[in-house]
Scaffold this motif. Sequence first.
Motif, PDB file in Angstrom:
ATOM      1  N   SER A  96       2.889  -1.153  -4.431  1.00  0.00           N
ATOM      2  CA  SER A  96       4.410  -1.726  -4.324  1.00  0.00           C
ATOM      3  C   SER A  96       4.675  -2.495  -5.190  1.00  0.00           C
ATOM      4  O   SER A  96       3.900  -2.780  -6.214  1.00  0.00           O
ATOM      5  CB  SER A  96       4.482  -2.376  -2.845  1.00  0.00           C
ATOM      6  N   LYS A  97       6.064  -2.870  -5.318  1.00  0.00           N
ATOM      7  CA  LYS A  97       6.579  -3.914  -6.682  1.00  0.00           C
ATOM      8  C   LYS A  97       7.098  -4.968  -6.211  1.00  0.00           C
ATOM      9  O   LYS A  97       7.888  -4.819  -5.003  1.00  0.00           O
ATOM     10  CB  LYS A  97       7.552  -3.069  -7.558  1.00  0.00           C
ATOM     11  N   ASP A  98       6.984  -6.107  -6.531  1.00  0.00           N
ATOM     12  CA  ASP A  98       7.460  -7.245  -6.225  1.00  0.00           C
ATOM     13  C   ASP A  98       8.864  -7.609  -6.670  1.00  0.00           C
ATOM     14  O   ASP A  98       9.361  -6.535  -7.471  1.00  0.00           O
ATOM     15  CB  ASP A  98       6.501  -8.589  -6.410  1.00  0.00           C
ATOM     16  N   ALA A  99       9.673  -8.851  -6.628  1.00  0.00           N
ATOM     17  CA  ALA A  99      10.850  -8.938  -7.097  1.00  0.00           C
ATOM     18  C   ALA A  99      11.075  -8.730  -8.400  1.00  0.00           C
ATOM     19  O   ALA A  99      12.028  -8.442  -9.000  1.00  0.00           O
ATOM     20  CB  ALA A  99      11.337 -10.437  -6.371  1.00  0.00           C
ATOM     21  N   ASN A 100       9.840  -9.200  -9.117  1.00  0.00           N
ATOM     22  CA  ASN A 100       9.763  -8.992 -10.710  1.00  0.00           C
ATOM     23  C   ASN A 100       9.310  -7.523 -11.123  1.00  0.00           C
ATOM     24  O   ASN A 100       9.107  -7.287 -12.162  1.00  0.00           O
ATOM     25  CB  ASN A 100       9.075 -10.134 -11.173  1.00  0.00           C
ATOM     26  N   LEU A 105      -0.875  -4.714  -4.282  1.00  0.00           N
ATOM     27  CA  LEU A 105      -1.137  -4.060  -3.116  1.00  0.00           C
ATOM     28  C   LEU A 105      -0.714  -4.849  -1.763  1.00  0.00           C
ATOM     29  O   LEU A 105      -1.194  -5.806  -1.539  1.00  0.00           O
ATOM     30  CB  LEU A 105      -2.700  -3.879  -3.137  1.00  0.00           C
ATOM     31  N   ALA A 106       0.221  -4.080  -1.223  1.00  0.00           N
ATOM     32  CA  ALA A 106       0.849  -4.853   0.013  1.00  0.00           C
ATOM     33  C   ALA A 106      -0.255  -5.367   1.055  1.00  0.00           C
ATOM     34  O   ALA A 106      -0.316  -6.356   1.678  1.00  0.00           O
ATOM     35  CB  ALA A 106       1.760  -4.016   0.588  1.00  0.00           C
ATOM     36  N   PHE A 107      -1.335  -4.506   1.141  1.00  0.00           N
ATOM     37  CA  PHE A 107      -2.264  -4.896   2.198  1.00  0.00           C
ATOM     38  C   PHE A 107      -3.642  -5.625   1.822  1.00  0.00           C
ATOM     39  O   PHE A 107      -4.231  -6.110   2.620  1.00  0.00           O
ATOM     40  CB  PHE A 107      -2.856  -3.540   3.021  1.00  0.00           C
ATOM     41  N   CYS A 108      -3.191  -5.872   0.438  1.00  0.00           N
ATOM     42  CA  CYS A 108      -4.379  -7.082  -0.017  1.00  0.00           C
ATOM     43  C   CYS A 108      -3.819  -7.563  -1.308  1.00  0.00           C
ATOM     44  O   CYS A 108      -4.185  -7.404  -2.474  1.00  0.00           O
ATOM     45  CB  CYS A 108      -5.434  -5.868  -0.574  1.00  0.00           C
ATOM     46  N   PRO A 109      -2.671  -8.408  -0.924  1.00  0.00           N
ATOM     47  CA  PRO A 109      -1.861  -9.080  -2.156  1.00  0.00           C
ATOM     48  C   PRO A 109      -2.732 -10.205  -2.787  1.00  0.00           C
ATOM     49  O   PRO A 109      -2.462 -10.694  -3.848  1.00  0.00           O
ATOM     50  CB  PRO A 109      -0.834  -9.845  -1.071  1.00  0.00           C
ATOM     51  N   ALA A 183       1.230 -12.248 -17.249  1.00  0.00           N
ATOM     52  CA  ALA A 183       0.459 -13.139 -15.980  1.00  0.00           C
ATOM     53  C   ALA A 183       1.692 -13.758 -15.260  1.00  0.00           C
ATOM     54  O   ALA A 183       1.413 -13.969 -14.005  1.00  0.00           O
ATOM     55  CB  ALA A 183      -0.292 -14.149 -16.635  1.00  0.00           C
ATOM     56  N   THR A 184       2.666 -14.139 -15.849  1.00  0.00           N
ATOM     57  CA  THR A 184       3.999 -14.851 -15.074  1.00  0.00           C
ATOM     58  C   THR A 184       4.637 -13.803 -14.219  1.00  0.00           C
ATOM     59  O   THR A 184       5.136 -13.996 -13.238  1.00  0.00           O
ATOM     60  CB  THR A 184       4.930 -15.729 -16.072  1.00  0.00           C
ATOM     61  N   GLY A 185       4.743 -12.472 -14.796  1.00  0.00           N
ATOM     62  CA  GLY A 185       5.364 -11.495 -14.057  1.00  0.00           C
ATOM     63  C   GLY A 185       6.930 -11.811 -14.088  1.00  0.00           C
ATOM     64  O   GLY A 185       7.566 -11.150 -13.073  1.00  0.00           O
TER      65      GLY A 185
END
Length: 255
Positions: A96-100, A105-109, A183-185
């Motif tokens: 998945s992709k976060d806001a940035n 991994l949604a099931f293992c963040p 690293a900051t994303g």
Amino acid sequence: MIDSRIKICCEFVKLNSSQIYDSKLDEKGVKLFKFKISDYVDVLSELKMLLNTSEIERAQRYYHQKDSNRFIVCRGLLKLILAKEIGVDVSRIELSKDANKKPFLAFCPELHFNVSHAENYALIALGLQELGVDVEYLSKDFNFTEILPTVFSVPEINAVLTAENKNKTFYKFWTRKEAIVKATGKGIDDNLLKINVLDGDNFIDSTFQLKQNTQVVSFTVDHDYIGALAFKKGKIHVENIILYPLDSLLKEFIR
């Protein structure tokens, strides 16, 4: 008075390596994998089977076949590494992709990962905290002097221009900055000038987007390649950054 500045500690290290894959990853360590993309083109069809529909469509959008192959190899190997680390079937690995727009991994963040590639080499980093990795080819044809004022501070420029090996010093600083950004994303490329990455301790104002002390280690990837890994300072010990060969991890998949 409390010093509110952010410290960025940079050093060049020789990484420890292991031929035996240890599945126990803790917050004090990082796993690094390096590989030549050309070594896995022969199993491209097998790796492509690990990609979902949108990933295959992305691979097909590349104009050059070598770029498409690189994406398939890097994404397929990343999925295999993540599956091995977590202990699940590779079919369960969907990114998945976060806001940035940073993959996770949604099931293992809690498992963080980062991928970088340049020419024929790629690096994949795994850790239990946010991290960034970058690899660059030490190009002898790139005239980097023109861009120095746009990405480097005056002390950094002086260090490059007075270095015995100007080319390597440029790429050492460049990979460090890129690793920190990854690293900051949060996409802080516009502020590369503010990220000082000279050897030793560097300080930036705490109002900058980088909100925590950061450690960056530079290392040799191969004769003409240099890499950098950035992570939260104080959590990870350099001796626990282990470089693993992919062959020992993927021998069950690639024969």
